[in-house]
Motif scaffolding. Structure first.
Motif, PDB file in Angstrom:
ATOM      1  N   HIS A   1      -1.421  -0.216  -2.889  1.00  0.00           N
ATOM      2  CA  HIS A   1      -0.558   0.725  -3.167  1.00  0.00           C
ATOM      3  C   HIS A   1      -1.256   1.900  -3.043  1.00  0.00           C
ATOM      4  N   ILE A   2      -2.572   2.258  -3.616  1.00  0.00           N
ATOM      5  CA  ILE A   2      -3.137   3.546  -3.329  1.00  0.00           C
ATOM      6  C   ILE A   2      -4.314   3.416  -2.852  1.00  0.00           C
ATOM      7  N   ALA A   3      -4.803   4.026  -1.961  1.00  0.00           N
ATOM      8  CA  ALA A   3      -6.255   4.240  -1.442  1.00  0.00           C
ATOM      9  C   ALA A   3      -6.664   5.753  -1.296  1.00  0.00           C
ATOM     10  N   ILE A   4      -7.942   5.794  -1.605  1.00  0.00           N
ATOM     11  CA  ILE A   4      -8.516   7.070  -1.712  1.00  0.00           C
ATOM     12  C   ILE A   4      -9.959   6.983  -0.886  1.00  0.00           C
ATOM     13  N   PHE A   5     -10.058   7.761   0.144  1.00  0.00           N
ATOM     14  CA  PHE A   5     -11.290   7.632   1.087  1.00  0.00           C
ATOM     15  C   PHE A   5     -11.822   9.046   1.152  1.00  0.00           C
ATOM     16  N   ASN A   6     -13.017   9.288   1.140  1.00  0.00           N
ATOM     17  CA  ASN A   6     -13.854  10.404   0.983  1.00  0.00           C
ATOM     18  C   ASN A   6     -13.079  11.555   0.190  1.00  0.00           C
ATOM     19  N   CYS A   7     -13.049  11.166  -0.902  1.00  0.00           N
ATOM     20  CA  CYS A   7     -12.294  12.368  -2.006  1.00  0.00           C
ATOM     21  C   CYS A   7     -13.415  12.547  -2.874  1.00  0.00           C
ATOM     22  N   LYS A   8     -13.370  13.748  -3.509  1.00  0.00           N
ATOM     23  CA  LYS A   8     -14.282  14.111  -4.645  1.00  0.00           C
ATOM     24  C   LYS A   8     -13.215  15.047  -5.622  1.00  0.00           C
TER      25      LYS A   8
ATOM     26  N   SER B   1       3.012  -1.828 -10.025  1.00  0.00           N
ATOM     27  CA  SER B   1       3.288  -3.084 -10.267  1.00  0.00           C
ATOM     28  C   SER B   1       3.649  -3.761  -9.011  1.00  0.00           C
ATOM     29  N   ALA B   2       3.664  -5.181  -8.760  1.00  0.00           N
ATOM     30  CA  ALA B   2       3.983  -5.850  -7.759  1.00  0.00           C
ATOM     31  C   ALA B   2       3.871  -7.360  -8.328  1.00  0.00           C
ATOM     32  N   PRO B   3       4.783  -8.578  -7.711  1.00  0.00           N
ATOM     33  CA  PRO B   3       4.415  -9.629  -8.323  1.00  0.00           C
ATOM     34  C   PRO B   3       3.088 -10.307  -8.139  1.00  0.00           C
ATOM     35  N   LYS B   4       2.767 -11.078  -9.122  1.00  0.00           N
ATOM     36  CA  LYS B   4       1.537 -12.027  -9.148  1.00  0.00           C
ATOM     37  C   LYS B   4       1.085 -12.475  -7.717  1.00  0.00           C
ATOM     38  N   THR B   5       2.140 -13.074  -7.113  1.00  0.00           N
ATOM     39  CA  THR B   5       2.169 -13.758  -5.837  1.00  0.00           C
ATOM     40  C   THR B   5       2.409 -12.674  -4.386  1.00  0.00           C
ATOM     41  N   SER B   6       1.998 -11.594  -4.776  1.00  0.00           N
ATOM     42  CA  SER B   6       2.095 -10.748  -3.544  1.00  0.00           C
ATOM     43  C   SER B   6       0.603 -10.462  -2.903  1.00  0.00           C
ATOM     44  N   PRO B   7       0.271 -10.806  -1.683  1.00  0.00           N
ATOM     45  CA  PRO B   7      -0.887 -10.840  -1.502  1.00  0.00           C
ATOM     46  C   PRO B   7      -1.591  -9.339  -1.035  1.00  0.00           C
ATOM     47  N   ASN B   8      -2.783  -9.123  -1.347  1.00  0.00           N
ATOM     48  CA  ASN B   8      -3.416  -7.916  -0.891  1.00  0.00           C
ATOM     49  C   ASN B   8      -2.831  -6.841  -1.493  1.00  0.00           C
ATOM     50  N   THR B   9      -2.138  -6.687  -2.549  1.00  0.00           N
ATOM     51  CA  THR B   9      -1.374  -5.545  -3.302  1.00  0.00           C
ATOM     52  C   THR B   9      -2.333  -5.029  -4.073  1.00  0.00           C
ATOM     53  N   ASP B  10      -3.480  -4.482  -3.829  1.00  0.00           N
ATOM     54  CA  ASP B  10      -4.521  -4.058  -4.713  1.00  0.00           C
ATOM     55  C   ASP B  10      -3.606  -2.613  -5.494  1.00  0.00           C
ATOM     56  N   GLY B  11      -4.127  -2.433  -6.602  1.00  0.00           N
ATOM     57  CA  GLY B  11      -3.440  -1.223  -7.320  1.00  0.00           C
ATOM     58  C   GLY B  11      -3.945  -0.031  -6.765  1.00  0.00           C
ATOM     59  N   ILE B  12      -5.307   0.277  -7.075  1.00  0.00           N
ATOM     60  CA  ILE B  12      -5.984   1.187  -6.568  1.00  0.00           C
ATOM     61  C   ILE B  12      -7.490   0.983  -5.845  1.00  0.00           C
TER      62      ILE B  12
END
Length: 401
Positions: free
Chosen positions: A178-185, A195-206
């Motif tokens: 859902h959300i990814a942060i890289f090289n942030c301060k 939110s996403a279904p329990k069965t949805s693959p690789n749907t990390d929150g943050i």
């Protein structure tokens, strides 16, 4: 809620008017956006972004109005910008294309992205809907292709955005993360609903990577993978008031894949609830890596029928065909304090530390977890873990009382 944000818009309008009467509000509708949920508004959003980004004025504001649905193909909002403080007022909703053919010619790693934008604040009650079901069908959340992850873009990415604030928004059904942060301060996320279904693959929150001074506060995250994952290069991460579930809990790692040199330190997770998650608080590393995960605190945690509440796994190998290596990530100074709850398994604490490197200064203090398995008593497992265990049930053998 909409009334509150309407008042907020009015206040900002008044505050941002200069002596000449000009306003610093830039509405995407004025740049050709339609907002009917069917018309591709990507070009209009890209055009609208350039105005606040290039504005020399103080606090320019990009307005995504309420009662509209904006269909966007992959869009990157790039900086650096002239203003040191840019606001995005997100009251409307954003949806992804509902077919994979719409992605032809685009990279499949990101959908919406902000890059090199400092002083960015995104606030509002709008929703970002990744329409991820068309991507999930290729693999099950419990059968990810060996050596990789399910295909699909991250719904919202922040890259090199310092002084970042994200507040109040909703994020549903991402294609992958859902959300990814890289090289942030200096990042603050608060009052989010993911939110996403329990069965949805690789749907990390943050997902957090190579970032520092990150705060995630008072949010609900329920997905098919990690609620929050903290990866290499991250430090001073403070997570408070998260309701997690369904999902795979809050994880540090995985670290050390392919012999990598990975580091994570100063992670503090407090006042969080895990409701029917697959794992709870977890540290996972591959054998063969180098580096460290240290100064990590899990405090005032409540588990409600979590499958595997407390885990340190230094033998992480989801593919099941890993070699036995002699090097490993050093795990040290990890504290579990004031933790209670229930587990759907009887092995409620699992400290599986590397046979060569081990885990040092592991502290358990007032930890009490019971099993809901009929006729089963909760127990712990510990291998090559060293530290102290006080006022804890079940007792962790091998740690000093």
């Amino acid at each position: 809620m909409e009334l509150i944000f309407s008042v907020f818009i009015t206040i900002l309008y008044v505050l941002t008017r200069g002596a000449s009467g000009a306003t610093n509000l830039f509405n995407v509708m004025d740049y050709g956006a339609v907002g009917d949920g069917k018309t591709d508004d990507s070009a209009a959003f890209s055009k609208a972004w350039k105005s606040p980004c290039n504005s020399p004025s103080r606090n320019p504001i990009l307005v995504i109005p309420a009662s509209k649905i904006f269909l966007l193909k992959p869009v990157t909002f790039s900086g650096p910008c002239k203003s040191t403080s840019i606001h995005v007022l997100m009251s409307g909703n954003i949806v992804a294309p509902d077919s994979k053919s719409a992605w032809k010619g685009y990279h499949l790693d990101m959908w919406l992205a902000f890059t090199n934008v400092n002083g960015l604040t995104i606030i509002g009650s709008g929703t970002i809907n990744g329409r991820g079901a068309i991507w999930w069908s290729e693999c099950s959340s419990y059968r990810v292709p060996e050596g990789g992850t399910c295909k699909g873009p991250t719904a919202l990415t922040f890259y090199r955005c310092n002084g970042l604030v994200l507040k109040g928004t909703k994020h549903i059904n991402s294609q992958r993360n859902h959300i990814a942060i890289f090289n942030c301060k200096d990042v603050t996320f608060s009052n989010l609903h993911i939110s996403a279904p329990k069965t949805s693959p690789n749907t990390d929150g943050i997902d957090i990577a190579s970032s520092s001074n990150v705060r995630i506060l008072n949010s609900f995250i329920g997905t098919g993978d990690d609620c929050i994952a903290i990866s290499s290069g991250s430090s001073h991460i403070n997570i408070t008031g998260i309701a997690c579930g369904p999902g795979h809990g809050i994880s540090v790692g995985s670290l050390g894949a392919h012999g990598g040199n990975d580091t994570v330190e100063e992670v503090h997770v407090r006042n969080c609830t895990f409701n029917e998650t697959m794992t709870g608080v977890r540290i996972k590393t591959w054998q063969g890596g180098v580096g460290y995960a240290r100064k990590i605190l899990f405090e005032k945690i409540k588990f409600i029928r979590a499958d595997n509440p407390i885990i340190i796994d230094q033998y992480y190998c989801p593919g099941g065909h890993c070699k036995n290596e002699t090097s490993g990530i050093k795990i040290s100074d990890v504290s579990y304090r004031y933790i209670t709850g229930t587990s759907t398994t009887d092995k409620v604490i699992n400290l599986s530390c590397d046979q060569n490197v081990g885990c040092t200064n592991i502290q358990l203090y007032y930890v009490h977890i019971i099993s809901t398995v009929p006729g089963k008593k909760a127990y712990s497992f510990s291998f090559n873990a060293h530290g102290n265990c006080t006022h804890t049930k079940p007792v962790v053998k091998g740690l000093q009382p």
